[in-house]
Design a protein around this motif. Structure first.
Motif, mmCIF file in Angstrom:
data_model
loop_
_atom_site.group_PDB
_atom_site.id
_atom_site.type_symbol
_atom_site.label_atom_id
_atom_site.label_comp_id
_atom_site.label_asym_id
_atom_site.label_seq_id
_atom_site.Cartn_x
_atom_site.Cartn_y
_atom_site.Cartn_z
ATOM 1 N N THR A 188 0.834 -1.198 0.000
ATOM 2 C CA THR A 188 0.000 0.000 0.000
ATOM 3 C C THR A 188 0.867 1.244 0.000
ATOM 4 O O THR A 188 2.087 1.193 0.192
ATOM 5 C CB THR A 188 -0.923 0.012 1.227
ATOM 6 O OG1 THR A 188 -0.113 0.083 2.419
ATOM 7 C CG2 THR A 188 -1.775 -1.246 1.279
ATOM 8 N N ALA A 189 0.231 2.390 -0.203
ATOM 9 C CA ALA A 189 0.963 3.658 -0.212
ATOM 10 C C ALA A 189 1.586 3.964 1.139
ATOM 11 O O ALA A 189 2.597 4.662 1.230
ATOM 12 C CB ALA A 189 0.025 4.793 -0.628
ATOM 13 N N SER A 190 1.018 3.410 2.228
ATOM 14 C CA SER A 190 1.554 3.629 3.575
ATOM 15 C C SER A 190 2.644 2.640 3.947
ATOM 16 O O SER A 190 3.187 2.708 5.056
ATOM 17 C CB SER A 190 0.418 3.558 4.599
ATOM 18 O OG SER A 190 -0.215 2.282 4.554
ATOM 19 N N CYS A 291 5.602 7.515 -2.539
ATOM 20 C CA CYS A 291 5.481 8.514 -3.602
ATOM 21 C C CYS A 291 4.232 9.356 -3.365
ATOM 22 O O CYS A 291 3.129 8.816 -3.206
ATOM 23 C CB CYS A 291 5.416 7.825 -4.967
ATOM 24 S SG CYS A 291 5.536 8.944 -6.367
ATOM 25 N N LYS A 292 4.396 10.663 -3.337
ATOM 26 C CA LYS A 292 3.291 11.601 -3.174
ATOM 27 C C LYS A 292 3.270 12.569 -4.348
ATOM 28 O O LYS A 292 4.319 12.984 -4.839
ATOM 29 C CB LYS A 292 3.422 12.375 -1.858
ATOM 30 C CG LYS A 292 3.377 11.496 -0.612
ATOM 31 C CD LYS A 292 3.506 12.324 0.646
ATOM 32 C CE LYS A 292 3.463 11.434 1.900
ATOM 33 N NZ LYS A 292 3.607 12.223 3.129
ATOM 34 N N CYS A 305 9.181 11.472 -4.445
ATOM 35 C CA CYS A 305 9.332 10.021 -4.300
ATOM 36 C C CYS A 305 10.523 9.722 -3.392
ATOM 37 O O CYS A 305 11.612 10.280 -3.578
ATOM 38 C CB CYS A 305 9.519 9.352 -5.660
ATOM 39 S SG CYS A 305 9.554 7.546 -5.595
ATOM 40 N N THR A 306 10.297 8.849 -2.422
ATOM 41 C CA THR A 306 11.339 8.424 -1.486
ATOM 42 C C THR A 306 11.515 6.909 -1.589
ATOM 43 O O THR A 306 10.538 6.165 -1.532
ATOM 44 C CB THR A 306 10.981 8.802 -0.041
ATOM 45 O OG1 THR A 306 10.760 10.210 0.039
ATOM 46 C CG2 THR A 306 12.106 8.420 0.909
ATOM 47 N N VAL A 307 12.759 6.473 -1.726
ATOM 48 C CA VAL A 307 13.078 5.045 -1.839
ATOM 49 C C VAL A 307 14.043 4.675 -0.724
ATOM 50 O O VAL A 307 15.036 5.373 -0.487
ATOM 51 C CB VAL A 307 13.699 4.721 -3.209
ATOM 52 C CG1 VAL A 307 13.989 3.236 -3.327
ATOM 53 C CG2 VAL A 307 12.784 5.146 -4.327
ATOM 54 N N ARG A 308 13.731 3.576 -0.045
ATOM 55 C CA ARG A 308 14.574 3.113 1.053
ATOM 56 C C ARG A 308 14.867 1.632 0.878
ATOM 57 O O ARG A 308 13.966 0.840 0.575
ATOM 58 C CB ARG A 308 13.890 3.350 2.396
ATOM 59 C CG ARG A 308 14.706 2.873 3.601
ATOM 60 C CD ARG A 308 14.000 3.166 4.913
ATOM 61 N NE ARG A 308 14.740 2.671 6.055
ATOM 62 C CZ ARG A 308 15.757 3.311 6.622
ATOM 63 N NH1 ARG A 308 16.136 4.491 6.155
ATOM 64 N NH2 ARG A 308 16.391 2.799 7.662
ATOM 65 N N ARG A 434 1.289 0.751 -4.419
ATOM 66 C CA ARG A 434 0.159 1.600 -4.771
ATOM 67 C C ARG A 434 0.501 3.072 -4.531
ATOM 68 O O ARG A 434 1.185 3.423 -3.573
ATOM 69 C CB ARG A 434 -1.084 1.212 -3.968
ATOM 70 C CG ARG A 434 -1.671 -0.121 -4.375
ATOM 71 C CD ARG A 434 -2.895 -0.469 -3.553
ATOM 72 N NE ARG A 434 -3.502 -1.709 -4.025
ATOM 73 C CZ ARG A 434 -4.546 -2.275 -3.437
ATOM 74 N NH1 ARG A 434 -5.080 -1.723 -2.354
ATOM 75 N NH2 ARG A 434 -5.055 -3.395 -3.924
ATOM 76 N N SER A 435 -0.008 3.943 -5.398
ATOM 77 C CA SER A 435 0.258 5.376 -5.291
ATOM 78 C C SER A 435 -0.731 6.004 -4.321
ATOM 79 O O SER A 435 -1.885 5.580 -4.192
ATOM 80 C CB SER A 435 0.143 6.051 -6.658
ATOM 81 O OG SER A 435 1.002 5.425 -7.584
ATOM 82 N N SER A 436 -0.261 7.039 -3.637
ATOM 83 C CA SER A 436 -1.145 7.769 -2.722
ATOM 84 C C SER A 436 -1.869 8.861 -3.483
ATOM 85 O O SER A 436 -1.407 9.327 -4.512
ATOM 86 C CB SER A 436 -0.328 8.362 -1.585
ATOM 87 O OG SER A 436 0.648 9.266 -2.084
#
Length: 436
Positions: A188-190, A291-292, A305-308, A434-436
């Motif tokens: 999910t986006a969260s 990603c927002k 977009c933040t990737v970890r 999923r995108s927010s």
């Protein structure tokens, strides 16, 4: 098992047929297109077989073809489906692409293969390497200097070890073993994991002389049974599902002692495949994406977009690729990646963010801004497509499976061998966020 094998075009017209038993009339296959239409109208979901007037039609579709097997008896449907799949694999190795045109151009060699792969409806030799030894596309290769001028099949066809021929010799005897795991995950986006699945394969590339006998030891027998060696349930151990072995594995030895022993084919092959589902395996995302987006009416869209990398600091993900969907009419992109490179693909309506190396525990950001000249309603611009992620992590397995030993024994030659083991975890075909 099967009385007839038929190749048909997309409309159900027969292209090539082989009758093995003669217990089914030749014109029976003419009913197949009508039965397919009835199945489509019924809308009961996909079925690999149809029963009609005492005849079982077992079929699979490949490109613009139907490959159909007919039988009168109550046979194992999945066994026939697997044979048809293997038949497609063999024909593709000969013709590269199996289509209607390739069948018309190579019908002679297809008949030869059908006769060798099945005898009186019972599957025989299905190994491509063995078949290519005496069924070739150059007919002069079939002529051998024998006393009776007859073509003799290789010993592997009549030998108990049908997947390996005699007389193989290498100056340096090596065996390369790869444990490859592909992760499919829906996030999910969260950042919550909705479903996850690991598809694993143990691949071997064998360059060994003679008839070597290999013994493979994994880290714990509990991965097959869900129990530890002492008989109690192993805490933290994972039970594998859908385990599938190559035909060279001695199944009786595995069923009784959970030990994998085999005489390998020459070259590359998949020794074992398995699956781990979210029902008995909980895992966190290996690569987490947040990603927002913010849409400005009649103006532009902003994406953050933040990737970890949620892996150990000693591990590194390679060739990470994040595909971010954007509106189809977006233009004039501007990118500010903290690390890596970005590319706009207008034909696919997405932004591709590539990170060549991604150390564990690191986190990177991407800011992007694109123009939206044709936007009238902000609410219509919500990006419904998910974010696709690709990656590859060497020296790492998510399930924790490890190879303890790979012992190689050749009693006749008694040579020194060198086994090599490598681990790879990679994204599957369906690692999405999923995108927010």
């Amino acid at each position: 098992m099967a009385s007839q094998i038929h190749f048909l075009d997309i409309k159900g017209k027969p292209l090539l047929s082989r009758d093995y038993k003669g217990d089914i009339p030749g014109n029976t296959i003419e009913q197949f297109p009508l039965l397919l239409m009835e199945l489509d109208n019924a809308d009961d979901g996909y079925k690999p077989f149809v029963w009609h007037q005492g005849i079982n039609y077992v079929y699979i579709q490949h490109n613009n073809l139907y490959i159909c097997a007919l039988t009168r008896h109550n046979e194992n449907v999945m066994a026939i489906v697997i044979f048809l799949s293997k038949l497609i694999e063999v024909l593709q190795s000969y013709f590269k692409s199996l289509e209607e045109e390739s069948i018309r151009d190579n019908f002679v060699i297809i008949y030869e293969l059908l006769d060798e792969m099945m005898d009186f409806g019972v599957p025989q030799t299905t190994d491509t390497k063995i078949l290519k030894e005496y069924i070739t596309q150059d007919y002069y290769k079939l002529i051998r200097h024998t006393t009776n001028r007859m073509v003799q099949p290789p010993n592997a066809v009549t030998n108990a070890v049908s997947w390996r021929k005699d007389g193989i010799f290498y100056k340096k005897n090596e065996a390369f073993l790869d444990v490859v795991e592909s992760i499919n995950m829906l996030i999910t986006a969260s950042g919550q994991v909705l479903s996850s699945e690991i598809l694993g394969e143990i691949k071997i590339k064998s360059h060994l002389s003679g008839m070597p006998d290999l013994r493979l030891g994994l880290n714990d027998k509990g991965i097959f049974t869900g129990q530890s060696d002492s008989g109690a349930t192993a805490e933290g151990k994972v039970e594998m599902e859908d385990i599938k072995f190559h035909q060279c594995v001695r199944l009786s030895k595995f069923e009784n002692e959970k030990i994998i022993t085999f005489i390998p084919p020459d070259g590359e092959f998949v020794l074992m495949s398995y699956r781990l589902s979210s029902a008995n395996f909980l895992m966190k995302p290996v690569i987490l994406v947040n990603c927002k987006s913010k849409v400005h009416k009649h103006s532009r869209i902003e994406i953050l977009c933040t990737v970890r990398a949620q892996i150990k600091k000693k591990s590194t993900a390679n060739n990470v690729e994040v595909r971010i969907p954007i509106p189809p009419d977006a233009d004039t992109p501007k990118f500010q990646p903290e690390y890596g490179s970005c590319k706009w693909l207008p034909q696919e309506s997405c932004i591709v963010w590539k990170l060549k190396t991604f150390p564990g525990g690191k986190q990177y950001h991407l800011r992007a801004e694109l123009g939206l000249p044709a936007v009238d309603d902000v609410e219509d611009m919500t990006m419904k497509k998910p974010i696709k992620v690709k990656f590859s992590i060497p020296y790492f397995t998510t399930s924790g499976i490890q190879v303890r030993y790979l012992r190689i024994n050749e009693p006749k030659l008694q040579y020194q061998s060198y086994p090599w083991v490598r681990y790879i975890t990679q994204s599957g075909e369906d690692y999405t966020v999923r995108s927010s």
